[in-house]
Design a protein around this motif. Structure first.
Motif, short mmCIF file in Angstrom:
data_model
loop_
_atom_site.label_atom_id
_atom_site.label_comp_id
_atom_site.label_asym_id
_atom_site.label_seq_id
_atom_site.Cartn_x
_atom_site.Cartn_y
_atom_site.Cartn_z
N GLU A 37 0.82 -1.22 0.00
CA GLU A 37 0.00 0.00 0.00
C GLU A 37 0.85 1.28 0.00
O GLU A 37 0.52 2.23 -0.68
CB GLU A 37 -0.94 0.00 1.21
CG GLU A 37 -1.96 1.11 1.19
CD GLU A 37 -2.90 1.04 0.00
OE1 GLU A 37 -3.25 2.11 -0.53
OE2 GLU A 37 -3.28 -0.07 -0.41
N GLU A 38 1.95 1.27 0.72
CA GLU A 38 2.79 2.47 0.80
C GLU A 38 3.54 2.76 -0.51
O GLU A 38 4.11 3.83 -0.67
CB GLU A 38 3.78 2.39 1.97
CG GLU A 38 4.79 1.28 1.88
CD GLU A 38 4.31 -0.05 2.46
OE1 GLU A 38 5.13 -0.97 2.52
OE2 GLU A 38 3.13 -0.18 2.84
N VAL A 96 1.98 2.18 -3.65
CA VAL A 96 1.00 2.27 -4.73
C VAL A 96 1.19 3.55 -5.53
O VAL A 96 1.26 3.53 -6.77
CB VAL A 96 -0.44 2.15 -4.19
CG1 VAL A 96 -1.46 2.56 -5.25
CG2 VAL A 96 -0.70 0.74 -3.71
#
Length: 75
Positions: free
Chosen positions: A36-37, A39
């Motif tokens: 997620e970090e 993306v």
């Protein structure tokens, strides 16, 4: 800005559509492969690749394929 070099609205639309298609392929074929970090960084990389290719590849399927291939090589 990745798309600052694109002056043709059609090229811009094609590049954006290709990025979305490639991003969906990445998510579908490798769930969880992009933390997620990362993306935003990865999508930005796709945008730079798309901006470089959209003016030289007229076939949309080939454009998506080349964007995906270059993204994978950069990983």
């Amino acid at each position: 800005m990745p798309f600052s070099s694109l002056s043709d609205p059609n090229d811009l639309a094609r590049a954006q559509a290709a990025i979305e298609a490639v991003w969906n392929k990445i998510k579908a074929t490798s769930p969880g492969s992009v933390p997620e970090e990362r993306v935003e960084r990865e999508r930005n990389e796709l945008a730079y690749i798309a901006a470089a290719l959209v003016g030289v590849i007229s076939d949309d399927d080939e454009l998506r394929s080349q964007i995906f291939d270059r993204w994978q090589r950069n990983r």
